[in-house]
Design a protein around this motif. Structure first.
Motif: not given
Lengths: 103, 157
Positions: B98, B105-108, B123
């Protein structure tokens, strides 16, 4: 210890759709309380979903994932009655593992 | 006044120590999951830095990454649904970034073979911003963006 996850795993054709709702504050570390003291970050960092001993989804999260996180995904190879296991660990070292049966 | 200062010092000091301990590898939060958390990648503030931390080069714009269930206008920035499908063959991982959040980085999500390169989650967004879907396939990175307007911020006071 956190509340149990709500997990739904359903078989559609040959794919298993997994929907999971976890119970977690997911505090960002950006917010301040009424006294202006920063609330320390507290969030889930790793999530692992396994089926039959095989990892079907592995995730790393930052604090930007919403409170009470939701994830939905699909994988092939599941059968009715199989177990799907989901485990998470947060940045305080707290952990939780739950499992659901594919319906 | 003095008491408040002490509290700040105390909480600040605690966090720093914990971070140091974690960085030194004495305390590994994700141990049981047998999976490590890429702290460097989650600390980055720009796309270029995130790519560096993930070990990739400049991502290629791709029309094969599709957003679904993602709103154009999100009323509540604390809960923004994001759905991503990658139509790129051999997709290995899907990351959500975002642009205007404090850390991008929010998620991988790692997508092992047998798992469909399609997932949805929720998110937080501090303000209106681009959401990037970063896909790793065959060791290469691809990216697609979607502009989401937030009418109420998700990061609070």
């Amino acid at each position: 210890m956190a509340d149990p996850m709500k997990i739904r795993a359903s078989l559609v054709g040959d794919t298993t759709e997994v929907k999971v709702l976890m119970s977690h504050e997911m505090e960002t570390g950006q917010r301040k309380d009424a006294q202006g003291v920063v609330i320390p970050a507290w969030f889930i960092q790793t999530v692992t979903v396994t089926h039959g001993g095989k990892t079907v989804l592995a995730a790393q999260w930052g604090p930007a994932v919403s409170k009470n996180p939701f994830v939905s995904f699909k994988f092939k190879g599941g059968a009715k009655g199989d177990k799907v296991t989901i485990a998470w660990a947060d940045n305080r070292g707290d952990k939780r593992t739950d499992e659901a049966t594919i319906a | 006044m003095d008491r408040k200062r002490r509290q700040v010092l105390k909480s600040g000091g605690g966090v720093t120590l914990l971070t140091l301990v974690a960085a030194a590898g004495w305390l590994r939060p994700g141990d049981a999951a047998a999976q490590s958390w890429n702290k460097a990648a989650f600390d980055t503030k720009s796309m270029a830095d995130t790519m560096k931390a993930l070990g990739g080069g400049e991502p290629v714009q791709s029309k094969d990454i599709v957003f679904f269930q993602t709103p154009d206008i999100a009323e509540n920035g604390a809960v923004v649904p994001v759905g991503i499908i990658s139509n790129i063959p051999n997709t290995e991982s899907i990351a959500v970034l975002i642009e205007k959040n404090p850390n991008m980085l929010a998620a991988v999500f790692d997508i092992p073979p047998g798992t469909e390169p399609s997932l949805s989650t929720r998110v937080k967004m501090g303000q209106s911003s681009n959401i990037y879907a970063l896909v790793k396939a065959d060791g290469k990175y691809f990216v697609a963006a979607k502009d989401v307007k937030v009418t109420l911020g998700g990061c609070g006071g």
